[in-house]
Enzyme design. Structure first.
Site, PDB file in Angstrom:
ATOM      1  N   CYS A  38      -0.604  11.676  -6.220  1.00 32.86           N
ATOM      2  CA  CYS A  38      -0.043  10.317  -6.245  1.00 32.86           C
ATOM      3  C   CYS A  38      -1.003   9.413  -5.466  1.00 32.86           C
ATOM      4  O   CYS A  38      -2.160   9.750  -5.268  1.00 32.86           O
ATOM      5  CB  CYS A  38       1.373  10.283  -5.680  1.00 32.86           C
ATOM      6  SG  CYS A  38       1.479  10.548  -3.904  1.00 32.86           S
ATOM      7  N   ARG A  39      -0.532   8.288  -5.022  1.00 35.35           N
ATOM      8  CA  ARG A  39      -1.375   7.332  -4.307  1.00 35.35           C
ATOM      9  C   ARG A  39      -1.829   7.884  -2.954  1.00 35.35           C
ATOM     10  O   ARG A  39      -3.002   7.934  -2.643  1.00 35.35           O
ATOM     11  CB  ARG A  39      -0.620   6.010  -4.125  1.00 35.35           C
ATOM     12  CG  ARG A  39      -1.404   4.950  -3.371  1.00 35.35           C
ATOM     13  CD  ARG A  39      -0.571   3.670  -3.178  1.00 35.35           C
ATOM     14  NE  ARG A  39      -1.323   2.709  -2.409  1.00 35.35           N
ATOM     15  CZ  ARG A  39      -1.456   2.740  -1.082  1.00 35.35           C
ATOM     16  NH1 ARG A  39      -0.874   3.674  -0.376  1.00 35.35           N
ATOM     17  NH2 ARG A  39      -2.166   1.818  -0.465  1.00 35.35           N
TER      18      ARG A  39
END
Length: 114
Positions: A74-75
């Site tokens: 993810c980020r």
């Protein structure tokens, strides 16, 4: 040579942590799932080439093999850690979270697509 899973570090939540450089070295053999929303993959951080996009809200454990090694991305590593914990709790045995997410991937100077 040890597998990506064997090189990863156990996490008390039942999944394992893996560094971005180790993930990059395992491509194309590793299955990567990015749990961000689709528009985030086209954003400033980009995405890893060949990653599957399955947003966290749509992640379905029934659609995954319980024994297949998976790297979640993810980020920053928070959402993917959340997904990793949920998949591990559901009985998936080879789940890895990419530590630091795409922020760490970019900081390491690894290739991205946008």
């Amino acid at each position: 040579m040890p597998t990506l899973f064997e090189r990863s570090t156990p996490n008390p939540a039942g999944y394992r942590e893996v560094a971005p450089r180790d993930v990059a070295a395992a491509i194309p053999g590793a299955r990567l799932i990015d749990v961000r929303d689709p528009d985030e993959l086209r954003g400033e951080l980009g995405h890893v080439a060949g990653v599957e996009n399955v947003p966290l809200a749509r992640l379905n454990v029934a659609a995954l093999s319980k024994d297949e090694p998976l790297v979640l991305v993810c980020r920053s590593g928070r959402r993917s850690a959340q997904a990793a914990a949920a998949l591990s709790a559901a009985g998936c045995r080879c789940i890895m979270n990419m530590t630091g997410g795409m922020i760490a991937w970019n900081e390491a100077g690894l290739p991205v697509q946008r």
